[in-house]
Every structure is written in C-alpha cells, then in structure tokens.
Design a protein around this motif. Structure first.
Motif, PDB file in Angstrom:
ATOM      1  N   ILE A   1      18.129  -3.716   7.901  1.00 44.39           N
ATOM      2  CA  ILE A   1      17.779  -4.708   6.880  1.00 44.39           C
ATOM      3  C   ILE A   1      16.451  -4.348   6.224  1.00 44.39           C
ATOM      4  CG2 ILE A   1      17.103  -7.126   6.542  1.00 44.39           C
ATOM      5  CD1 ILE A   1      19.294  -7.835   8.583  1.00 44.39           C
ATOM      6  N   TRP A   2      15.473  -3.895   7.020  1.00 40.23           N
ATOM      7  CA  TRP A   2      14.197  -3.461   6.453  1.00 40.23           C
ATOM      8  C   TRP A   2      14.420  -2.293   5.489  1.00 40.23           C
ATOM      9  CZ3 TRP A   2       9.266  -4.426   5.473  1.00 40.23           C
ATOM     10  CH2 TRP A   2       8.467  -3.363   5.060  1.00 40.23           C
ATOM     11  N   GLY A   3      15.207  -1.289   5.911  1.00 35.66           N
ATOM     12  CA  GLY A   3      15.488  -0.147   5.046  1.00 35.66           C
ATOM     13  C   GLY A   3      16.180  -0.559   3.757  1.00 35.66           C
ATOM     14  N   LEU A   4      17.109  -1.501   3.859  1.00 34.28           N
ATOM     15  CA  LEU A   4      17.810  -1.996   2.678  1.00 34.28           C
ATOM     16  C   LEU A   4      16.855  -2.703   1.723  1.00 34.28           C
ATOM     17  CD1 LEU A   4      20.683  -2.499   1.391  1.00 34.28           C
ATOM     18  CD2 LEU A   4      20.548  -4.736   2.489  1.00 34.28           C
ATOM     19  N   GLY A   5      16.040  -3.606   2.247  1.00 35.45           N
ATOM     20  CA  GLY A   5      15.103  -4.347   1.394  1.00 35.45           C
ATOM     21  C   GLY A   5      14.034  -3.457   0.796  1.00 35.45           C
ATOM     22  N   ALA A   6      13.456  -2.588   1.623  1.00 28.45           N
ATOM     23  CA  ALA A   6      12.414  -1.684   1.126  1.00 28.45           C
ATOM     24  C   ALA A   6      12.982  -0.713   0.096  1.00 28.45           C
ATOM     25  CB  ALA A   6      11.782  -0.921   2.285  1.00 28.45           C
ATOM     26  N   GLY A   7      14.192  -0.220   0.343  1.00 29.07           N
ATOM     27  CA  GLY A   7      14.824   0.696  -0.603  1.00 29.07           C
ATOM     28  C   GLY A   7      15.138   0.036  -1.935  1.00 29.07           C
ATOM     29  N   LEU A   8      15.659  -1.186  -1.887  1.00 25.80           N
ATOM     30  CA  LEU A   8      15.922  -1.916  -3.133  1.00 25.80           C
ATOM     31  C   LEU A   8      14.636  -2.157  -3.913  1.00 25.80           C
ATOM     32  CD1 LEU A   8      18.608  -4.597  -2.216  1.00 25.80           C
ATOM     33  CD2 LEU A   8      18.759  -2.853  -3.988  1.00 25.80           C
ATOM     34  N   PHE A   9      13.605  -2.560  -3.200  1.00 23.31           N
ATOM     35  CA  PHE A   9      12.329  -2.820  -3.874  1.00 23.31           C
ATOM     36  C   PHE A   9      11.772  -1.538  -4.484  1.00 23.31           C
ATOM     37  CE2 PHE A   9       9.249  -6.123  -4.524  1.00 23.31           C
ATOM     38  CZ  PHE A   9       8.082  -5.430  -4.800  1.00 23.31           C
ATOM     39  N   GLU A  10      11.874  -0.424  -3.770  1.00 20.83           N
ATOM     40  CA  GLU A  10      11.381   0.844  -4.315  1.00 20.83           C
ATOM     41  C   GLU A  10      12.222   1.295  -5.507  1.00 20.83           C
ATOM     42  OE1 GLU A  10       9.808   5.205  -2.883  1.00 20.83           O
ATOM     43  OE2 GLU A  10      11.164   4.131  -1.567  1.00 20.83           O
ATOM     44  N   ASP A  11      13.529   1.093  -5.437  1.00 17.70           N
ATOM     45  CA  ASP A  11      14.378   1.442  -6.580  1.00 17.70           C
ATOM     46  C   ASP A  11      13.986   0.647  -7.816  1.00 17.70           C
ATOM     47  OD1 ASP A  11      15.976   3.415  -5.455  1.00 17.70           O
ATOM     48  OD2 ASP A  11      17.421   1.971  -4.673  1.00 17.70           O
ATOM     49  N   PHE A  12      13.753  -0.641  -7.658  1.00 20.77           N
ATOM     50  CA  PHE A  12      13.355  -1.459  -8.809  1.00 20.77           C
ATOM     51  C   PHE A  12      11.926  -1.148  -9.248  1.00 20.77           C
ATOM     52  CE2 PHE A  12      16.728  -4.494  -7.271  1.00 20.77           C
ATOM     53  CZ  PHE A  12      17.617  -4.148  -8.267  1.00 20.77           C
ATOM     54  N   TYR A  13      11.066  -0.788  -8.305  1.00 16.52           N
ATOM     55  CA  TYR A  13       9.684  -0.432  -8.628  1.00 16.52           C
ATOM     56  C   TYR A  13       9.633   0.856  -9.456  1.00 16.52           C
ATOM     57  CZ  TYR A  13       4.819   1.037  -7.830  1.00 16.52           C
ATOM     58  OH  TYR A  13       3.522   1.452  -7.984  1.00 16.52           O
ATOM     59  N   LEU A  14      10.429   1.845  -9.059  1.00 19.37           N
ATOM     60  CA  LEU A  14      10.454   3.110  -9.787  1.00 19.37           C
ATOM     61  C   LEU A  14      11.275   3.005 -11.068  1.00 19.37           C
ATOM     62  CD1 LEU A  14      10.845   5.632  -6.834  1.00 19.37           C
ATOM     63  CD2 LEU A  14       8.772   5.082  -8.123  1.00 19.37           C
ATOM     64  N   GLY A  15      12.278   2.129 -11.077  1.00 18.07           N
ATOM     65  CA  GLY A  15      13.021   1.848 -12.289  1.00 18.07           C
ATOM     66  C   GLY A  15      14.057   2.872 -12.694  1.00 18.07           C
ATOM     67  N   ARG A  16      14.413   3.756 -11.821  1.00 18.34           N
ATOM     68  CA  ARG A  16      15.443   4.719 -12.174  1.00 18.34           C
ATOM     69  C   ARG A  16      16.331   4.976 -10.957  1.00 18.34           C
ATOM     70  NH1 ARG A  16      11.245   7.469 -10.407  1.00 18.34           N
ATOM     71  NH2 ARG A  16      11.136   9.633  -9.924  1.00 18.34           N
ATOM     72  N   ASN A  17      17.563   5.302 -11.214  1.00 18.50           N
ATOM     73  CA  ASN A  17      18.526   5.633 -10.159  1.00 18.50           C
ATOM     74  C   ASN A  17      18.578   4.556  -9.073  1.00 18.50           C
ATOM     75  OD1 ASN A  17      18.906   8.056 -11.554  1.00 18.50           O
ATOM     76  ND2 ASN A  17      17.349   9.094 -10.366  1.00 18.50           N
ATOM     77  N   VAL A  18      18.896   3.340  -9.485  1.00 23.18           N
ATOM     78  CA  VAL A  18      18.944   2.226  -8.544  1.00 23.18           C
ATOM     79  C   VAL A  18      20.019   2.492  -7.495  1.00 23.18           C
ATOM     80  CG1 VAL A  18      19.386  -0.247  -8.311  1.00 23.18           C
ATOM     81  CG2 VAL A  18      18.087   0.605 -10.259  1.00 23.18           C
ATOM     82  N   GLY A  19      19.656   2.396  -6.256  1.00 23.39           N
ATOM     83  CA  GLY A  19      20.541   2.637  -5.128  1.00 23.39           C
ATOM     84  C   GLY A  19      20.207   3.893  -4.367  1.00 23.39           C
ATOM     85  N   MET A  20      19.464   4.807  -4.993  1.00 29.53           N
ATOM     86  CA  MET A  20      19.157   6.079  -4.347  1.00 29.53           C
ATOM     87  C   MET A  20      18.248   5.871  -3.131  1.00 29.53           C
ATOM     88  SD  MET A  20      17.673   9.580  -5.991  1.00 29.53           S
ATOM     89  CE  MET A  20      16.129   8.920  -6.497  1.00 29.53           C
ATOM     90  N   TYR A  21      17.149   5.173  -3.310  1.00 32.41           N
ATOM     91  CA  TYR A  21      16.243   4.947  -2.187  1.00 32.41           C
ATOM     92  C   TYR A  21      16.784   3.885  -1.234  1.00 32.41           C
ATOM     93  CZ  TYR A  21      12.742   8.006  -4.106  1.00 32.41           C
ATOM     94  OH  TYR A  21      12.089   9.110  -4.564  1.00 32.41           O
TER      95      TYR A  21
ATOM     96  N   LEU B   1       0.826  -1.215   0.000  1.00 32.00           N
ATOM     97  CA  LEU B   1       0.000   0.000   0.000  1.00 32.00           C
ATOM     98  C   LEU B   1       0.856   1.260   0.000  1.00 32.00           C
ATOM     99  CD1 LEU B   1      -2.951  -0.865   2.412  1.00 32.00           C
ATOM    100  CD2 LEU B   1      -3.053  -0.445  -0.052  1.00 32.00           C
ATOM    101  N   SER B   2       1.974   1.225   0.716  1.00 36.06           N
ATOM    102  CA  SER B   2       2.837   2.409   0.756  1.00 36.06           C
ATOM    103  C   SER B   2       3.523   2.659  -0.580  1.00 36.06           C
ATOM    104  CB  SER B   2       3.861   2.296   1.876  1.00 36.06           C
ATOM    105  OG  SER B   2       4.767   1.257   1.617  1.00 36.06           O
ATOM    106  N   LEU B   3       3.623   1.644  -1.416  1.00 37.56           N
ATOM    107  CA  LEU B   3       4.152   1.847  -2.765  1.00 37.56           C
ATOM    108  C   LEU B   3       3.067   2.301  -3.738  1.00 37.56           C
ATOM    109  CD1 LEU B   3       6.582  -1.161  -3.327  1.00 37.56           C
ATOM    110  CD2 LEU B   3       7.177   1.245  -3.174  1.00 37.56           C
ATOM    111  N   ILE B   4       1.861   1.776  -3.579  1.00 36.70           N
ATOM    112  CA  ILE B   4       0.789   2.019  -4.543  1.00 36.70           C
ATOM    113  C   ILE B   4       0.041   3.326  -4.282  1.00 36.70           C
ATOM    114  CG2 ILE B   4      -1.418   1.124  -5.370  1.00 36.70           C
ATOM    115  CD1 ILE B   4      -0.245  -1.697  -4.862  1.00 36.70           C
ATOM    116  N   LEU B   5      -0.257   3.625  -3.024  1.00 39.00           N
ATOM    117  CA  LEU B   5      -1.100   4.785  -2.706  1.00 39.00           C
ATOM    118  C   LEU B   5      -0.547   6.144  -3.155  1.00 39.00           C
ATOM    119  CD1 LEU B   5      -2.631   3.890   0.765  1.00 39.00           C
ATOM    120  CD2 LEU B   5      -3.750   3.931  -1.457  1.00 39.00           C
ATOM    121  N   PRO B   6       0.765   6.419  -3.057  1.00 38.89           N
ATOM    122  CA  PRO B   6       1.219   7.740  -3.529  1.00 38.89           C
ATOM    123  C   PRO B   6       0.940   8.001  -5.002  1.00 38.89           C
ATOM    124  CG  PRO B   6       2.879   6.778  -2.134  1.00 38.89           C
ATOM    125  CD  PRO B   6       1.846   5.712  -2.369  1.00 38.89           C
ATOM    126  N   GLY B   7       0.933   6.970  -5.821  1.00 39.57           N
ATOM    127  CA  GLY B   7       0.674   7.159  -7.249  1.00 39.57           C
ATOM    128  C   GLY B   7      -0.794   7.122  -7.615  1.00 39.57           C
TER     129      GLY B   7
END
Length: 168
Positions: free
Chosen positions: A52-72, A12-18
C-alpha cells in the motif's frame, strides 16, 4: 508524531533529488530517494502495508512528475514487495547486507523504470540504461550507511516505531 515524520521524509525524498542532489549528481545520476524510503519502510512493515505504501508513494510521484502515470506506481509496488520479501529472509541489523539489498532492489526497480520508459516511447540505448541502473543503484547503496542506522533505530525504538492503539 510517527505519521508527521513519515510525511516529512516522503516530501524530502521528492524535493531533494531536484534541488540539493542536483548539485551532487555524478554525470547526471542522482539517487532515487523515494525508492530508498520505500525500501526502508517495506523492511519494517508487513507485506500489505508495504504494498500500500508503494502504491500510494508511486501514485504521488507519478502525479508529481506529471508524465507516464503508472510507471512509478508499478515500480514502487514491486520494490516494496521485493524488499519486504528479502527483509523477511535476511538479517536487518547487518548494515553490509542491507547495503547489498538496497543495491539489488534499486537495480531491479531502475530496470523496471527503464523498460517501462522504453514502452512509453522514450528512446534510450542499452548503454544509457546500464549507466542509469548501475549509477542510481550505487548512489542509493552509498547512502545506506549514512541513513539506515538512524532510520532503523527509529523504527525499532524511536518515533517511527508502530505503537498499538492501547499503548498510545
């Protein structure tokens, strides 16, 4: 059930902002719900679990957004560590203090996102960065009184509470 709820909140935190918050944006500013969820989880877990949560969530968000992998990834790890560090020193039951903490940590996270975006080649002015940092930080802080009481109670006494294996 705990992991199902966390996964649901994550999605939901990935889908709701969009979707939903697209209509509730203020001058194009939307809350960063994944950063808010990372702050909440880091406040209720140990340092390693938070990182670990921040690392996993950030990687998933980077791949979800598809740009600038590693930023989030970098941003959410820093946000998780900072939130955990502050939560160990502050009283988690005080919602006003938690609101201030969310504002502060979100501002640090958004400043990091902004400067990493500048390093990635985006051309933002300092006024745009300031507007983004203050806007997202305020939006996340406004959401704290609406969301934190339920999430905190669930981490303390509800379905999100960690139960050791022998209790299950």
């Amino acid at each position: 059930m705990r992991y199902v709820l966390i996964a649901g909140m994550f999605l939901l935190s990935l889908i709701l902002p969009g979707t939903l918050f697209h209509f509730w944006s203020w001058s194009g500013i939307k809350p960063d719900l994944l950063m808010l969820l990372t702050i909440y989880i880091a406040m209720h877990h140990r340092l390693l679990g938070s990182a670990i949560w921040g690392l996993g969530a950030g990687l998933f968000e980077d791949f979800y957004l598809g740009r600038n992998v590693g930023m989030y990834t970098l941003t959410l790890v820093v946000v998780a560590i900072l939130s955990n560090w502050l939560a160990e020193r502050w009283y988690r039951e005080n919602f006003l203090l938690t609101t201030f903490m969310v504002f502060l940590v979100t501002a640090v996270g958004q400043i990091l996102v902004s400067f990493l975006s500048l390093g990635a080649g985006l051309h933002w002015s300092l006024s745009d960065i300031g507007r983004l940092v203050i806007g997202v930080s305020l939006y996340n802080a406004i959401l704290v009184p609406l969301t934190y009481p339920w999430i905190h109670q669930s981490f303390v006494r509800g379905w999100l509470r960690y139960r050791p294996r022998y209790e299950r």
